[in-house]
Each structure stands twice: as C-alpha cells, then as structure tokens.
Design an enzyme around this catalytic site. Sequence first.
Site, PDB file in Angstrom:
ATOM      1  N   TYR A  36      -5.012 -30.075  12.716  1.00  0.00           N
ATOM      2  CA  TYR A  36      -6.103 -29.596  13.572  1.00  0.00           C
ATOM      3  C   TYR A  36      -6.131 -30.452  14.827  1.00  0.00           C
ATOM      4  O   TYR A  36      -5.091 -30.833  15.350  1.00  0.00           O
ATOM      5  CB  TYR A  36      -7.419 -29.619  12.785  1.00  0.00           C
ATOM      6  N   ARG A  72      -7.516   7.906  -0.362  1.00  0.00           N
ATOM      7  CA  ARG A  72      -6.578   8.512  -1.323  1.00  0.00           C
ATOM      8  C   ARG A  72      -5.989   7.401  -2.186  1.00  0.00           C
ATOM      9  O   ARG A  72      -4.825   7.048  -2.057  1.00  0.00           O
ATOM     10  CB  ARG A  72      -5.472   9.289  -0.600  1.00  0.00           C
ATOM     11  N   LYS A  91      -1.712  -5.040  -4.412  1.00  0.00           N
ATOM     12  CA  LYS A  91      -0.515  -4.851  -3.580  1.00  0.00           C
ATOM     13  C   LYS A  91      -0.122  -6.165  -2.918  1.00  0.00           C
ATOM     14  O   LYS A  91       1.075  -6.495  -2.804  1.00  0.00           O
ATOM     15  CB  LYS A  91      -0.811  -3.789  -2.529  1.00  0.00           C
ATOM     16  N   ASP A 159       3.013   4.737   0.968  1.00  0.00           N
ATOM     17  CA  ASP A 159       2.895   5.935   0.133  1.00  0.00           C
ATOM     18  C   ASP A 159       3.928   6.975   0.535  1.00  0.00           C
ATOM     19  O   ASP A 159       4.391   7.755  -0.305  1.00  0.00           O
ATOM     20  CB  ASP A 159       1.489   6.537   0.254  1.00  0.00           C
ATOM     21  N   ALA A 194       2.158  13.814   1.614  1.00  0.00           N
ATOM     22  CA  ALA A 194       2.713  12.682   2.361  1.00  0.00           C
ATOM     23  C   ALA A 194       3.983  12.150   1.709  1.00  0.00           C
ATOM     24  O   ALA A 194       5.017  11.981   2.363  1.00  0.00           O
ATOM     25  CB  ALA A 194       1.667  11.581   2.485  1.00  0.00           C
ATOM     26  N   ALA A 195       3.935  11.880   0.394  1.00  0.00           N
ATOM     27  CA  ALA A 195       5.096  11.315  -0.289  1.00  0.00           C
ATOM     28  C   ALA A 195       6.240  12.322  -0.354  1.00  0.00           C
ATOM     29  O   ALA A 195       7.395  11.992  -0.048  1.00  0.00           O
ATOM     30  CB  ALA A 195       4.700  10.857  -1.690  1.00  0.00           C
ATOM     31  N   ASN A 284       1.754   9.653 -10.644  1.00  0.00           N
ATOM     32  CA  ASN A 284       1.222   8.448 -11.273  1.00  0.00           C
ATOM     33  C   ASN A 284      -0.274   8.587 -11.524  1.00  0.00           C
ATOM     34  O   ASN A 284      -0.981   9.140 -10.687  1.00  0.00           O
ATOM     35  CB  ASN A 284       1.461   7.223 -10.354  1.00  0.00           C
ATOM     36  N   ASN A 314       9.925   3.229  -8.633  1.00  0.00           N
ATOM     37  CA  ASN A 314       8.639   2.694  -8.211  1.00  0.00           C
ATOM     38  C   ASN A 314       8.781   1.916  -6.905  1.00  0.00           C
ATOM     39  O   ASN A 314       9.787   1.247  -6.672  1.00  0.00           O
ATOM     40  CB  ASN A 314       8.077   1.780  -9.310  1.00  0.00           C
ATOM     41  N   ASN A 315       7.750   1.997  -6.074  1.00  0.00           N
ATOM     42  CA  ASN A 315       7.756   1.334  -4.772  1.00  0.00           C
ATOM     43  C   ASN A 315       7.899  -0.182  -4.863  1.00  0.00           C
ATOM     44  O   ASN A 315       8.241  -0.822  -3.867  1.00  0.00           O
ATOM     45  CB  ASN A 315       6.456   1.636  -4.014  1.00  0.00           C
TER      46      ASN A 315
END
Length: 408
Positions: A36, A72, A91, A159, A194-195, A284, A314-315
């Site tokens: 600092y 969503r 996430k 997504d 969207a997906a 899902n 899976n993402n």
Amino acid sequence: MDIREAALKLHRDNQGKLAVASKVPLATREDLSLAYTPGVAEPCKEIKADKDLSFALTCRGNMVAIVSDGTRVLGLGDIGPEAAMPVMEGKAVLFKVFGDVDAIPICLDTKDPDKIIETVRLLQPTFAGINLEDLASPKCYDIEDRLKEIMDIPVFHDDQHGTAIAALSAVLGALRYVKKELATAKIVVNGAGAAGSAIGRLLVNAGAENVTMVDIQGALYEGMPGLNRVQEQLARTTNKAKVKGSFAQIAKGADVIIGVSAPGAFTAEIIASMNEPVVIAMANPVPEIMYNEAKAAGAVVAGTGRSDAPNQVNNVTVFPGVFRGAMDVRARQINEEMKIAAAYAIAGLVADDELREDFVVPDAFDPRVAPAVAAAVAKAAIETGVARIQVDPEIIRAKTAARVKLGK
C-alpha cells in the site's frame, strides 16, 4: 442426508463458496509500505503511462467477471439475481480449480439489455475477460454482440459457446470411433435456443456440411417464419435441402443427434431409426435420454452432461482452459478459430488406440484438459492476430499444468 440437505449445509456452514486471499505477506511495516502507501504509487504511475500494464501489475490479468441477470438459471428459469448467486459463485470455484482463473460473480438487478451492456462496459478496467452466464434468449445474443463490438477484452457467453465447444469435441471423438467424417456425417441438433444455435454454428464453421436444426416448430429452413435473427442466419447455412418435419422425421438415418432441449425428447424409436447412432443428450440436469437407455436403444456412442455416466459432455472441460489461454496472451476476443481449436484439443486427448464407446471425451478431472485447451486457444489467438502479446503455447501448457492441481 440427501443432496438437498447436504448442499444447503455446505453453503450455510461456509457462507457460500468464495473468499478473498492475499497473494503477498502483510506482517511488517515494510510489507505495508510495498503493498500500500507509499509503494503502491509506483505501479499506479506505470499504468497511467501504459494502461496495458494493468494486466501485468494488478490482479486484472487473471480476473474474469461472471455476469448474470438471473433470467435463465440452469433448469430453474427466471429466478432473479440473488437466487442466481450460488450458481455464479459455483462457476467461480470451477474457474479457480480447473484453470487457476480468479473469477468474481456479478449478479445484476436489471433485465434491461442496454443497462446490462453499459454496466459490463464500465467494468472493463478491472477484468481481463467477461463470462456472460444464464441470460435469457434472445436478448443474450444482442448483449454479447454489442459488448464484443465495444470492449477490448474477451466476452464469452458460456451457455452458448462453452456448450458448443463441448458438443463439438464429443462429436469429433465419437465420429473417430465410428470412423466417419465430420464433413459428411448427417447431424441433427434438437433445440435451437442459445446453446443449440451456437452448436449449429460451430459445427458448420468446423466443416460439417450436413447439419439440420430442429426446434419445437420442426426443422429450421431458410424462409421459415417466426425465427429470431440468429436462427434466420443459421437456417441459411444449415438444412441445405430445406427439408421440413418433426425431430423424429428428420432424425431418420442420421449419424449424430445432439440434444439441448428437454428430458424425454430422444426415444428408443428415434435412436433405432438412425445409422450407427451417436447420441449426445445435453439437457441438464435430466438429459433427453439417460445414458443406459440410449445404449439399450442401440446407440453405438452415447454421452450426456451428467457426471454419473460415461462420456460426460460438459462445459467444465471448456471455459477454464479457454479463458486461461486467452488471458495468458491478453487476447482482445475469443473468436471462432479459438473455439474450434479448443474442441480439437479436448477431443485430441483421447488417442486413437484409447477410443472406446464409453470413452470418446476425456474426463472432466483429467489434469491434461485445461493445459491442452489453454495452449490451443493461445496459439489460435496469436495466429489470428487477436493476442496482445506473443507467448509460446507450450510454455502456457506447462505453466497451466503446474498451476492446476486437480484432486489436491
């Protein structure tokens, strides 16, 4: 204790899942003077002279914002920003564990696309990337497209694009197993939200020439009424024969079906009508058909988004490595070439002599995934001119492997 009770206990006992930790010691007056005042003024002056130094001299270079309005969320729908917070927080944990990316959940108390766009734009000096999450369709397209136009850091709606990369990687692995080519395989995508739309676009951009999209109204075709602008564009580049019909009709003779729709959408009869069926059911938490049911119906290869069955699509195999690679070369965006490179990197981790009907994609906890994706994405970013700095992708692979210690 069932999963509901256990999950609530975990969140209550820990007051969530995230905390802030210091990277530097703060035990002495000297520590304080460096972290600092007065020492902190020195990086401030350097960054004033060159704003890009903020990536190297502050946490910004490893920081992603996870932005949602809660419209969503998973299978829960429009539950609001406060209720979306546990998902965004989760996430952030995945970002850290799987990619050593520091991510901050930001849940916005507005559904207005213009306000979301302006708010996210104003966050740019703090972050190296923006992960849009759980935004309702079709406004998610406008939000992402506008932010990509006005921001100089990657904006990635997971997504859409994370799901698409995961799906493409599974298709690549499965087609290698059944010895078919992406260019000629008949692929049907059930669900054009969207997906699904992102999956269709990425398949086409990766070289698939026989893709048909199906929504609740049937197969998408050029000139079909009632489509949004993204679906209209997709209808022009898919379904070249302009066939019409229901999913069951379109899936006859297909090599691959991909679901981002609803539980039960894939029946045994539909699978039996296919050609050496590859079935990717990604709804899902309950897929279009369960893994064992798909296999019993004759699927040669089946995959779902679930962790309790083989071939998890899976993402989590995608976004940590994608952002890791993009941020390590300070990319200005995540383009199609980077997405395709990520999919091939994931699929390539399963060697030809390792391919089995129950192993066409690597496990989410395979420690090679994020390093491979990061290296491939960084290489594509450099080659396509969106990287601010040049870094050997193999150095990125090695550093990511050293940073990510899964299971430890």
